[in-house]
Design a protein around this motif. Sequence first.
Motif, PDB file in Angstrom:
ATOM      1  N   GLU A  40      14.256  -6.840   7.247  1.00 16.34           N
ATOM      2  CA  GLU A  40      14.997  -5.746   7.893  1.00 16.34           C
ATOM      3  C   GLU A  40      14.055  -4.637   8.347  1.00 16.34           C
ATOM      4  N   ASN A  41      13.056  -4.364   7.510  1.00 18.33           N
ATOM      5  CA  ASN A  41      12.089  -3.325   7.868  1.00 18.33           C
ATOM      6  C   ASN A  41      11.398  -3.657   9.189  1.00 18.33           C
ATOM      7  N   HIS A  42      11.095  -4.955   9.359  1.00 20.23           N
ATOM      8  CA  HIS A  42      10.438  -5.397  10.582  1.00 20.23           C
ATOM      9  C   HIS A  42      11.356  -5.224  11.796  1.00 20.23           C
ATOM     10  N   VAL A  43      12.642  -5.517  11.615  1.00 18.97           N
ATOM     11  CA  VAL A  43      13.609  -5.348  12.715  1.00 18.97           C
ATOM     12  C   VAL A  43      13.644  -3.889  13.157  1.00 18.97           C
ATOM     13  N   LEU A  44      13.657  -2.967  12.187  1.00 26.69           N
ATOM     14  CA  LEU A  44      13.703  -1.545  12.519  1.00 26.69           C
ATOM     15  C   LEU A  44      12.391  -1.069  13.127  1.00 26.69           C
ATOM     16  N   ASP A  45      11.298  -1.563  12.593  1.00 27.91           N
ATOM     17  CA  ASP A  45       9.980  -1.191  13.117  1.00 27.91           C
ATOM     18  C   ASP A  45       9.866  -1.556  14.592  1.00 27.91           C
ATOM     19  N   LYS A  46      10.437  -2.697  14.952  1.00 29.49           N
ATOM     20  CA  LYS A  46      10.373  -3.150  16.350  1.00 29.49           C
ATOM     21  C   LYS A  46      11.147  -2.224  17.289  1.00 29.49           C
ATOM     22  N   LEU A  47      12.129  -1.473  16.738  1.00 28.42           N
ATOM     23  CA  LEU A  47      12.915  -0.549  17.571  1.00 28.42           C
ATOM     24  C   LEU A  47      12.149   0.733  17.875  1.00 28.42           C
ATOM     25  N   LEU A  48      11.124   1.004  17.049  1.00 28.75           N
ATOM     26  CA  LEU A  48      10.478   2.316  17.097  1.00 28.75           C
ATOM     27  C   LEU A  48       9.577   2.489  18.308  1.00 28.75           C
ATOM     28  N   PRO A  49       9.617   3.699  18.831  1.00 29.06           N
ATOM     29  CA  PRO A  49       8.616   4.079  19.820  1.00 29.06           C
ATOM     30  C   PRO A  49       7.370   4.552  19.070  1.00 29.06           C
ATOM     31  N   GLU A  50       6.626   5.480  19.611  1.00 26.51           N
ATOM     32  CA  GLU A  50       5.408   5.933  18.942  1.00 26.51           C
ATOM     33  C   GLU A  50       5.670   7.056  17.939  1.00 26.51           C
ATOM     34  N   THR A  51       6.939   7.416  17.745  1.00 27.55           N
ATOM     35  CA  THR A  51       7.236   8.465  16.770  1.00 27.55           C
ATOM     36  C   THR A  51       8.087   7.909  15.643  1.00 27.55           C
ATOM     37  N   GLU A  52       8.131   8.627  14.534  1.00 27.14           N
ATOM     38  CA  GLU A  52       8.915   8.182  13.388  1.00 27.14           C
ATOM     39  C   GLU A  52      10.400   8.434  13.615  1.00 27.14           C
ATOM     40  N   ALA A  53      11.236   7.868  12.748  1.00 24.80           N
ATOM     41  CA  ALA A  53      12.691   8.032  12.872  1.00 24.80           C
ATOM     42  C   ALA A  53      13.320   8.100  11.481  1.00 24.80           C
ATOM     43  N   TRP A  54      14.343   8.959  11.356  1.00 26.11           N
ATOM     44  CA  TRP A  54      15.054   9.071  10.073  1.00 26.11           C
ATOM     45  C   TRP A  54      15.725   7.755   9.700  1.00 26.11           C
ATOM     46  N   ILE A  55      15.695   7.439   8.395  1.00 22.15           N
ATOM     47  CA  ILE A  55      16.527   6.381   7.834  1.00 22.15           C
ATOM     48  C   ILE A  55      17.420   7.005   6.758  1.00 22.15           C
ATOM     49  N   GLY A  56      18.345   6.215   6.207  1.00 23.07           N
ATOM     50  CA  GLY A  56      19.372   6.779   5.320  1.00 23.07           C
ATOM     51  C   GLY A  56      18.961   6.968   3.881  1.00 23.07           C
TER      52      GLY A  56
END
Length: 152
Positions: free
Chosen positions: A72-88
Amino acid sequence: MMQLFKSLPIAWVVLLLWFQGHSTAEAVCPEHWTTDNDSCYILMEQKKTWKKAQSTCRKFGGNLATIANPSENHVLDKLLPETEAWIGLRDHVNEGTFKWIKTSTTPLWTNWAPGEPNNARRNEYCVVIMPGGNWNDEPCSYIRKFICEKPA
Ligand SMILES: [Ca+2]
Ligand SMILES: [Ca+2]
């Protein structure tokens, strides 16, 4: 439908029924959402504080994303641009005890960056996923892109 069946060779009818059954078994996410197992994920590009990000995810019928494992971490990582993003994930109740917003449970698997979570300036209670997939705790008042998750 019966009229249609009578005009079709039996093989095509069988194929049609198989396809209907097969296609309805697949989980379907709305347009622009990424499907993974039983969840839909989306990167929200408009930067918000953690709390406002979470309430936005609620409006879409979900929560800030929960990450259960490396896949799952990999799926989310693939969505990311060059900046970080909040998770829950946050530790606002007991410092150092991180809990998922969706389940109020502590993570069974984590992917902290080296040296994290460090609770810098004793003011880091909310968690981002960074490009590359590592996690970091940050001040909840920072404005960040964020990832929502909802059931497929
Ligand atoms: Ca903290
Ligand atoms: Ca930190």
